[in-house]
Structure formats: C-alpha cells, structure tokens
Design an enzyme around this catalytic site. Structure first.
Site, mmCIF file in Angstrom:
data_model
loop_
_atom_site.group_PDB
_atom_site.id
_atom_site.type_symbol
_atom_site.label_atom_id
_atom_site.label_comp_id
_atom_site.label_asym_id
_atom_site.label_seq_id
_atom_site.Cartn_x
_atom_site.Cartn_y
_atom_site.Cartn_z
ATOM 1 N N ASP A 1 0.799 -1.221 0.000
ATOM 2 C CA ASP A 1 0.000 0.000 0.000
ATOM 3 C C ASP A 1 0.833 1.273 0.000
ATOM 4 O O ASP A 1 0.655 2.156 -0.829
ATOM 5 C CB ASP A 1 -0.928 -0.002 1.213
ATOM 6 C CG ASP A 1 -1.669 1.303 1.360
ATOM 7 O OD1 ASP A 1 -2.302 1.723 0.384
ATOM 8 O OD2 ASP A 1 -1.601 1.903 2.446
ATOM 9 N N ASP B 1 4.259 0.652 4.200
ATOM 10 C CA ASP B 1 4.037 -0.573 4.960
ATOM 11 C C ASP B 1 3.931 -1.762 4.004
ATOM 12 O O ASP B 1 4.261 -1.640 2.829
ATOM 13 C CB ASP B 1 2.768 -0.437 5.807
ATOM 14 C CG ASP B 1 1.546 -0.078 4.949
ATOM 15 O OD1 ASP B 1 1.691 -0.002 3.710
ATOM 16 O OD2 ASP B 1 0.458 0.123 5.513
ATOM 17 N N TYR C 1 -8.461 2.080 6.028
ATOM 18 C CA TYR C 1 -9.195 2.487 4.825
ATOM 19 C C TYR C 1 -10.687 2.192 4.976
ATOM 20 O O TYR C 1 -11.280 1.509 4.158
ATOM 21 C CB TYR C 1 -8.633 1.777 3.594
ATOM 22 C CG TYR C 1 -7.293 2.325 3.157
ATOM 23 C CD1 TYR C 1 -7.207 3.564 2.523
ATOM 24 C CD2 TYR C 1 -6.122 1.622 3.385
ATOM 25 C CE1 TYR C 1 -5.986 4.080 2.124
ATOM 26 C CE2 TYR C 1 -4.895 2.132 2.990
ATOM 27 C CZ TYR C 1 -4.837 3.357 2.365
ATOM 28 O OH TYR C 1 -3.630 3.873 1.970
ATOM 29 N N GLU D 1 5.217 10.231 4.246
ATOM 30 C CA GLU D 1 4.880 8.909 3.743
ATOM 31 C C GLU D 1 4.619 8.981 2.244
ATOM 32 O O GLU D 1 4.324 10.048 1.689
ATOM 33 C CB GLU D 1 3.658 8.325 4.451
ATOM 34 C CG GLU D 1 3.398 6.890 4.029
ATOM 35 C CD GLU D 1 2.707 6.048 5.074
ATOM 36 O OE1 GLU D 1 2.893 4.828 5.050
ATOM 37 O OE2 GLU D 1 1.984 6.613 5.909
#
Length: 653
Positions: free
Chosen positions: A96, A99, A246, A463
């Site tokens: 994703d 991670d 999510y 990120e």
C-alpha cells in the site's frame, strides 16, 4: 502509519456539514477532445523525467514473485505465502504505502486512476516511452485483483493485519509476522471495495483491448461479476478489517456509479449508464439538501467528482457540469463565497497527503478543461491551476525543493518507507540514512500551516503511497503532452551495494596459557535485496607454528563451539590449509538469520580452542585473531563468511 488517515478528516468534514452517506462515479463515452498544445507559459520542470519516475514507483511497490525485468536490484520476492491461510493464492499486487499490507480499496483505485491516465493521454505516454512500463505495472495489480475474486460473490479485500504490520519496521522480503487474508462474501459483503475492483478491471479491459483482447475479456468478465456482487448486496457489513486504515467514510454509492460508468465505457451497454445515473440521488448533499457536495477531492474514498466528470462527458447533462464547475471553482477562484485554503501557492485540503489531493484535483481539472463542454475562460483557469499544483510538487515552492523522491532540487531524503529505508534492526533510526532511493514517490507534503519535515518518522509529511502517485501520474502525462520534457535514457533504480550485507564481528572472550575463546557475531544486514538465509558458515584460521614446534599435534586440539538456544551450530575438526595454517568450519545451517530486528539479524557463537598443558600456545599469530580485542566486537575480514558454501565476506589467508 500509512495513507489511511485521510478517512478521519473526511468524516470530520461530513459531520460538520451534518451529512451522511457518500457517492462517487467516473465515466466517459468517447476519447476526450484535445486542445492544441499550449504555448502560454514556459515548462519549468522536466515533466518527462517526473512522469518516468512517478510510474517507476509502482515497480518498487510490487509484492510476490518478481519478474526478471525489474529495473532495480534492492527489491526481491516477498509475500510468497499470501493467501495460504485460506488455501488460495493471493501473491502479487502492490504494497500500500510505506508498509506491507495489501489494502485492495486504494490499490484498485490506483489501478483505475492509472488506466484513466492512459485513457486521456495514451499518445503522450507512448511518445514518452513510458506506456509499456505503466501497462506492466497496471497488469501486475490487475492480475492480483482477479486472483482475489475467488468466486462470483467472494472477494479477498486485504492481506496482512494492519496493526501487526505497522508494529514492525523492516524490508518486505523478510517480514516475520503472520499475514492473514480477509474476504467479503454474499452474507458479509463489501460493496465499496468490490465496486472499486470492478472499476479497476473495467478500465484495465479498456487499456488492454487493442493489445490483448483475450486478457481484456478476462478482466471484463471479472469486472461484470464484481459489479453485480457489489450492486446486489449494497452493504459494507463484511468490510471490517480495514477499519482504522481504509474505512469507507463515503459509503458505496460512489463506487457503484464509478464502476458502472467505466463498465459502460468498456461495453457500450446502456444498462450500466442507467445504473451509474441511478445512484446520483444517493450522492452526498450540502446543508441545503439540494446541492451535491463539492468541497472535498477525488480520492481513494470519495469518487463522485470523477464520476460526475465522466457522466458530464457521456450525457452532457447540466447536473454533472454544475457539480464539476462548483468543485473546480472551489479549488481555484472560489464558489459561493468560499474557497479552499491556499498556503504559499498550494491548494491545501488536509495535512494527510496534501500534495496527493492537490495533484489529483489537478488531473481532474485538466481533464475537464479539455472537454468541449468547458468554456474557454474556465478551461484557462483550470489549466493554470493544474500546472501550478504540479509545479509546486516538483519544486516551484517556498521551500525550493522537490517533493518527489529522486527528482529535482533537494528532493526528500527520508521518505517513510520500510523497504527503502532498509533497517536490519526493526528501528527507524537504524541506519541513519535510507539505504535506497524510491524514485518517483510523491511524499505527503506540507502539513498544517505549511510545515514540512523531511524525517522518516513523520508519516504525515513524508509517507508515500500508491494512491498518492495515482492521480499524479495522470496529471504529469498531461503536463508532458502540453509542455514536453525528456525522460532519462536508460533510467533504472539499480544501485551499487554500498554496505557489507553479511559479515562477521568478533572479540576475544577469554584467553589462558592453554586456551583461547573467541565470540563471533554473524550478521545479516542484506539489502540488495534483503534476504533470509539459514545456510551460513564461517571459518576461523589458526597458525600452529609454535604449537607444532614444541611437539603439539593438531589432532590434540579440542575445539568446542556453543551458541544460545536459538542457534543450531556444529563445527568441523581442524583442517590443514598449508604448512602450519589450519582452520575450523563453524556451520550455522538451520539457523535463520535475516534483517528483521536485532534478535534476528545476528547470531553469536563462542569458539574455544584448548590444547594439552605444557604445549606452547600463542593465539596472537593466528590470521583470524589479528586485530581483535576484549573490549568490543569489531568487524573483521579475517573471519570469512560463506552462504551455501560460497564466500560472501572476508578473506581467506
């Protein structure tokens, strides 16, 4: 942490507006009309290089058995047992973000968006030389999504436990945690994620139809079945394990419209267009109950903006045109006396992936501007907005820095990405610098008040994620079409190996008149790629000149070796190399050593040599003793290390 936090901001906005539910669609009927290449404004950046690298990012995110044509050497096979807990093959797909969970909602969204980029700008992508790379990446994820569709009314929507995954910091190739797989079924459905998968595979069918109609038919079959599954169940009751990461805050009607619109484009079947429009009444409304909500962004959760754009082009209806212009006006010049926040030129929606929202909206704006239904005046505004947001991300900002890893001036050095960091210690601070460059990754960007921090532990600003790059690729393709640029010739992510990966450290544990004890640490800090091995061995070399000279027999030397309870170890008898030089082989076969934390990445054994009394014993002339001390472990090339019998570190005397 990962790119999932946007959901919390969405729900806050929805609640503030006193609204529930959600929507999203995405559609179009014919290849959009193209304006001529713009001559206004100079291209301030190399859009060709940025596009090339933004597409490359998806290669880095691959899970599974990797193909031989990978353009980087620091990624290896990973997640090869995915799905085994349920007896299915769920290998493949994309990790994703920073991670290693495979969340199918943002993954499928990213596939749809990348296909949309091709739908809008196939010729430009082909001219750039990047179309084949982009299609390869799309197919990698589409193949996985079809694997997840194990029955007409069954779909695996996630592999990996988010909490367990986020508690460990290391490379994908050596994940030590269990990776459970989760599915939705007819009794426990998940219309959001299933509908998004239908959209992804419908768009993949469109992309591959000219090249591989058999593959396109396969994708379309899955897309139709998935849409029927999602549309029949109309529930997210079974979509529970993505909570906190999510969650579908917008509901599932947006995915149903979005998927149906793409299926209409893929098939020409009017029933899908009817379905897409039938859910417009379920789209989120503003406080007046009449105006379709326009103050957010097209994203992995809420797709009704993209759906409205496609339906506007398909039908020409005012309802969709009005929504799109309200939405894009709010992002640009303002709408009904309100306007998105601007911070130093960045249209700033949320601290969670602020650049993701701005660049995806830039993609949407550029598509709408290219439609004949958009007035020239508004088209000019939307195009300028799109270029400004892209240029901001590429370096035209007060920071005078790029927000794309490996591109432009002063790009991010510490993106929040486990495998790119390459820690062997399960620690964000070890090593101090990322070992690898994750070219093309768009970082989250400035947080509140425009603050940006280039630190690996700042997952708000730094990120990277598949959904961050998805709209970014699309708008970069448009910038390349309009302004050009030069992709780098022979670009790849192959790196020189700049660290010792497997090596020995040692120190003197104890010495006496007739014995020597040495502690040896065998380390695995591999990163090109990271890998687990349970076949390591090392050699310790002795010079027995003085021992033999005083009558000692090599066979009389007692060799003992021991490790802790986690180490399987055995040793050979002394072997003669030449003259008075002997060695012993210490074999750790069966002991897994891998860069997954300090308890895994190194194993210690103590090697002790004991000789008969009254025989001279001087370890200081031993080749492997050279340089050792009793104070601390030191790396030593005098204790060579072997993997499956092959020398991988050190020197033989």
């Amino acid at each position: 942490m990962s790119s999932k936090r946007v959901g919390f901001l969405v729900i806050v906005v929805f609640c503030l507006c006193g609204l529930l539910g959600a929507v999203s669609i995405l559609a179009q009927t014919e290849m959009p009309e193209k304006t001529s290449v713009l001559n206004t404004g100079e291209a301030r950046h190399n859009y060709g290089e940025a596009l090339q690298k933004a597409i490359f990012f998806y290669e880095v995110q691959r899970s599974g058995k990797l193909p031989k044509n990978m353009r980087l050497n620091w990624r290896g096979d990973s997640g090869l047992n995915d799905g085994a807990d349920n007896g299915v093959d769920l290998t493949g797909g994309w990790y994703d973000a920073g991670d290693h969970v495979k969340f199918n909602l943002p993954m499928a969204y990213s596939v749809t968006m990348l296909n949309w980029a091709i739908y809008e700008n196939k010729a430009a992508l082909e001219k750039s030389g990047q179309l084949t790379f982009l299609m390869d990446n799309i197919k990698w994820a589409a193949d996985y999504l079809m694997k997840c569709h194990t029955a007409p009314n069954e779909f695996y929507y996630q592999v990996g436990d988010g909490s367990a995954d986020h508690a460990w910091w290391g490379p994908a190739e050596v994940m030590p945690m269990d990776r459970p797989s989760y599915k939705v079924t007819e009794k426990l459905p998940g219309s959001t994620v299933v509908g998004e998968a239908a959209a992804a595979l419908a768009t993949t069918a469109i992309t591959f139809r000219p090249l591989d109609p058999v593959y396109a038919d396969r994708c379309l079959k899955h897309a139709k079945e998935l849409f029927l599954f999602a549309d029949t169940t109309k529930s997210d009751e079974g979509y529970i394990f993505a909570e906190g990461f999510y969650k579908s805050w917008s509901g599932f009607y947006d995915e149903l419209s979005w998927a149906a619109a793409w299926l209409y484009l893929a098939t020409g079947d009017a029933k899908y267009l009817e379905k897409a429009e039938s859910y417009v009444s379920q789209w989120q409304r503003d406080l007046d109950g009449q105006t379709i909500y326009y103050k957010w962004a097209h994203c992995w959760d809420d797709k009704h903006y993209g759906a409205a754009l496609l339906l506007a082009r398909i039908t020409g209806k005012e309802i969709y045109k009005s929504l799109m212009e309200d939405h894009l006006d709010w992002w640009t010049v303002g709408c009904r006396g309100d306007r998105i926040t601007y911070i130093d030129g960045l249209a700033w929606l949320s601290q969670w992936g602020s650049l993701r929202y701005a660049t995806t909206t830039a993609f949407i704006a550029s598509i709408y501007a290219n439609w004949s239904g958009c007035t020239p005046e508004k088209a000019d505004i939307y195009r300028k907005f799109a270029k400004a947001q892209v240029d901001y991300a590429l370096g035209s900002n007060p920071y005078q820095r790029s927000f794309v890893v490996g591109y432009g001036q002063n790009p991010p050095q510490h993106p929040h990405h486990r495998t790119a960091h390459g820690s062997w210690a399960n620690n964000m601070e070890v090593p101090a610098e990322n070992r690898h460059i994750i070219y093309g990754a768009l970082v989250g960007g400035p947080a509140a008040a425009g603050i940006y921090v280039d630190k690996i532990n700042n997952y708000v600003c730094n990120e990277v994620a598949c959904d961050y790059n998805a709209g970014f690729v699309g708008v970069l393709a448009e910038m390349y079409r309009l302004y050009g640029g030069e992709p780098l010739p022979d670009f790849n992510g192959i790196e020189p190996i700049h660290d010792d990966e497997i090596f020995a450290e040692a120190k003197i544990a104890a010495t006496g008149p007739n014995f020597t004890a040495v502690s040896v640490l065998i380390n695995n800090r591999s990163g090109w790629p990271a890998r687990k091995t349970d076949q390591l061995a090392f050699r310790y070399y002795l010079d027995l000149s003085e021992y033999i000279k005083t009558g000692g027999k090599p066979g009389a030397i007692k060799v003992t070796v021991k490790g802790d309870h986690t180490v399987k170890v055995r040793t050979s008898s002394l072997k003669r190399l030449r003259e008075n030089i002997y060695y012993v082989v210490v074999d750790l076969a069966g002991t897994p050593i891998f860069p997954g934390g300090m308890q895994y990445c190194r194993k210690e054994v103590e090697l002790r040599f004991t000789v008969p009394s009254k025989i001279s014993w001087d370890p200081q002339n031993d080749p492997s003793y050279h340089g050792l001390n009793q104070d601390a472990f030191i790396k030593t090339t005098s204790i060579p290390v072997y993997d499956r019998g092959k020398l991988v570190f050190g020197n033989e005397p």
